[in-house]
Design a protein around this motif. Structure first.
Motif, short mmCIF file in Angstrom:
data_model
loop_
_atom_site.label_atom_id
_atom_site.label_comp_id
_atom_site.label_asym_id
_atom_site.label_seq_id
_atom_site.Cartn_x
_atom_site.Cartn_y
_atom_site.Cartn_z
N ARG A 68 11.31 11.33 -9.74
CA ARG A 68 11.58 12.22 -10.89
C ARG A 68 12.60 11.61 -11.84
NH1 ARG A 68 14.05 17.54 -9.45
NH2 ARG A 68 13.87 17.85 -11.68
N ILE A 69 13.60 10.93 -11.30
CA ILE A 69 14.68 10.37 -12.12
C ILE A 69 14.25 9.10 -12.85
CG2 ILE A 69 16.96 9.26 -11.95
CD1 ILE A 69 17.64 11.34 -9.76
N GLU A 70 13.45 8.27 -12.20
CA GLU A 70 13.08 6.96 -12.76
C GLU A 70 12.43 7.04 -14.14
OE1 GLU A 70 11.08 3.32 -13.67
OE2 GLU A 70 10.00 5.15 -13.18
N PRO A 71 11.45 7.93 -14.39
CA PRO A 71 10.88 7.97 -15.74
C PRO A 71 11.87 8.44 -16.81
CG PRO A 71 9.62 9.39 -14.22
CD PRO A 71 10.75 8.77 -13.47
N VAL A 72 12.81 9.28 -16.43
CA VAL A 72 13.83 9.73 -17.38
C VAL A 72 14.69 8.54 -17.79
CG1 VAL A 72 15.86 11.22 -17.72
CG2 VAL A 72 13.87 12.08 -16.45
N LEU A 73 15.13 7.74 -16.80
CA LEU A 73 15.96 6.58 -17.12
C LEU A 73 15.18 5.51 -17.87
CD1 LEU A 73 18.20 6.12 -13.97
CD2 LEU A 73 18.65 7.39 -16.06
N GLU A 74 13.91 5.33 -17.53
CA GLU A 74 13.09 4.36 -18.25
C GLU A 74 12.98 4.75 -19.73
OE1 GLU A 74 8.76 2.14 -17.96
OE2 GLU A 74 8.95 4.16 -17.14
N ARG A 75 12.72 6.02 -19.97
CA ARG A 75 12.61 6.51 -21.35
C ARG A 75 13.93 6.30 -22.10
NH1 ARG A 75 14.17 11.23 -23.13
NH2 ARG A 75 14.10 12.24 -21.10
N LEU A 76 15.05 6.66 -21.46
CA LEU A 76 16.37 6.49 -22.09
C LEU A 76 16.67 5.02 -22.35
CD1 LEU A 76 18.41 9.06 -19.98
CD2 LEU A 76 17.74 9.30 -22.39
N TRP A 77 16.38 4.16 -21.39
CA TRP A 77 16.66 2.75 -21.55
C TRP A 77 15.86 2.15 -22.70
CZ3 TRP A 77 13.79 -1.83 -20.64
CH2 TRP A 77 14.56 -2.99 -20.66
N LYS A 78 14.58 2.52 -22.78
CA LYS A 78 13.75 2.02 -23.89
C LYS A 78 14.27 2.51 -25.23
CE LYS A 78 9.47 1.19 -21.39
NZ LYS A 78 8.07 1.61 -21.18
N ALA A 79 14.88 3.70 -25.24
CA ALA A 79 15.45 4.26 -26.47
C ALA A 79 16.88 3.76 -26.71
CB ALA A 79 15.44 5.78 -26.42
N LYS A 80 17.37 2.86 -25.84
CA LYS A 80 18.72 2.30 -25.92
C LYS A 80 19.80 3.37 -25.79
CE LYS A 80 17.02 -1.54 -28.53
NZ LYS A 80 17.29 -2.86 -28.60
N VAL A 81 19.55 4.30 -24.89
CA VAL A 81 20.50 5.37 -24.60
C VAL A 81 21.01 5.14 -23.18
CG1 VAL A 81 20.79 7.85 -24.24
CG2 VAL A 81 19.36 7.01 -26.13
N TRP A 82 22.28 4.83 -23.04
CA TRP A 82 22.85 4.63 -21.71
C TRP A 82 24.27 5.15 -21.59
CZ3 TRP A 82 20.03 0.44 -23.81
CH2 TRP A 82 20.71 -0.30 -24.77
N ASP A 83 24.69 5.98 -22.55
CA ASP A 83 26.02 6.57 -22.44
C ASP A 83 25.96 7.81 -21.53
OD1 ASP A 83 26.11 9.19 -24.44
OD2 ASP A 83 24.68 7.62 -25.07
N PRO A 84 27.03 8.07 -20.76
CA PRO A 84 27.01 9.15 -19.78
C PRO A 84 26.67 10.53 -20.34
CG PRO A 84 28.91 7.75 -19.41
CD PRO A 84 28.27 7.29 -20.69
N GLU A 85 27.15 10.87 -21.51
CA GLU A 85 26.90 12.20 -22.06
C GLU A 85 25.42 12.46 -22.30
OE1 GLU A 85 29.20 10.02 -23.46
OE2 GLU A 85 30.83 10.92 -22.30
N ARG A 86 24.75 11.51 -22.94
CA ARG A 86 23.33 11.70 -23.22
C ARG A 86 22.46 11.53 -21.98
NH1 ARG A 86 21.88 8.55 -28.61
NH2 ARG A 86 23.18 6.94 -27.68
N VAL A 87 22.86 10.68 -21.06
CA VAL A 87 22.11 10.54 -19.80
C VAL A 87 22.23 11.85 -19.01
CG1 VAL A 87 22.04 9.34 -17.57
CG2 VAL A 87 22.32 8.02 -19.70
N ARG A 88 23.44 12.40 -18.93
CA ARG A 88 23.64 13.68 -18.24
C ARG A 88 22.78 14.77 -18.88
NH1 ARG A 88 28.66 13.89 -18.85
NH2 ARG A 88 29.27 13.07 -16.82
N ALA A 89 22.77 14.85 -20.20
CA ALA A 89 21.99 15.86 -20.90
C ALA A 89 20.49 15.72 -20.59
CB ALA A 89 22.23 15.77 -22.41
N ALA A 90 20.00 14.49 -20.55
CA ALA A 90 18.58 14.26 -20.25
C ALA A 90 18.24 14.67 -18.82
CB ALA A 90 18.22 12.80 -20.48
N LEU A 91 19.14 14.40 -17.88
CA LEU A 91 18.89 14.78 -16.49
C LEU A 91 18.98 16.30 -16.30
CD1 LEU A 91 20.69 11.82 -14.72
CD2 LEU A 91 18.22 12.28 -14.75
N VAL A 92 19.88 16.95 -17.01
CA VAL A 92 19.95 18.42 -16.97
C VAL A 92 18.66 19.00 -17.54
CG1 VAL A 92 21.13 20.44 -17.95
CG2 VAL A 92 22.47 18.59 -16.92
#
Length: 183
Positions: free
Chosen positions: A82-106
């Motif tokens: 479940r987590i892997e596709p969220v991180l893949e999408r964020l990484w491709k979008a060049k999003v790796w800061d904790p605030e936005r990663v946390r928001a995406a996982l929530v």
């Protein structure tokens, strides 16, 4: 004649001992020149130790995660999927800061966000600082831990160069995150 031979043997023994003692502690000594092998003495090497270091397992036991049960590993793999596709999408979008990663996982359904290591808890934080040349640097990126069960975790990170999702048992002192140093 017996005395002369005895004196020669004593002198040879003394010379051999003196040469051996003067070589002790010398850095850069060539093991081939002395006829001795490099590394720990036979019998002092632990299986799976790095470079044959004695007591490696004992000294680094804090870095070994607890074993996962089959059901714990299965549950952790399900969460990792479940987590892997969220991180893949964020990484491709060049999003790796904790605030936005946390928001995406929530947004993906993870509700129990905090730093307490207990089942059902998601932890999202900056990367660990590391020493470079003469000072500490905190690299860009986010590290994530989700404690699925008491014996099973999902750990992940995302940073500019890559992202990764893995499953592991918890560590004795640090929960899901691998400890960086001992005590």
């Amino acid at each position: 004649m017996g005395t002369s031979r005895s004196k020669r043997m004593t002198a040879a023994l003394f010379l051999g001992t003196a040469l051996t003692l003067t070589a002790c502690g010398q850095e850069g000594a060539d093991p081939a020149a002395t006829g001795s092998a490099a590394g720990p003495a036979p019998g002092n090497v632990e299986a799976d130790s790095h470079d044959g270091a004695p007591h490696y397992g004992e000294n680094n036991g804090f870095k070994v995660p607890k074993e996962m049960s089959r059901s714990g590993e299965k549950a952790a793999r399900k969460e990792a999927a479940r987590i892997e596709p969220v991180l893949e999408r964020l990484w491709k979008a060049k999003v790796w800061d904790p605030e936005r990663v946390r928001a995406a996982l929530v947004a993906a359904g993870y509700r129990n966000v905090g730093s307490e290591q207990k089942p059902g808890t998601l932890t999202v934080q900056t990367m660990d600082a590391r020493f470079e040349t003469d000072h500490y640097v905190t690299p860009e990126g986010t590290r994530i831990a989700f404690q699925v069960r008491r014996d099973a975790c999902v750990t992940a990170f995302t940073q500019p160069t890559n992202y990764q999702v893995a499953v592991n048992g918890p560590y004795m002192e640090t929960g899901c995150f691998e400890p960086k140093g001992g005590h």
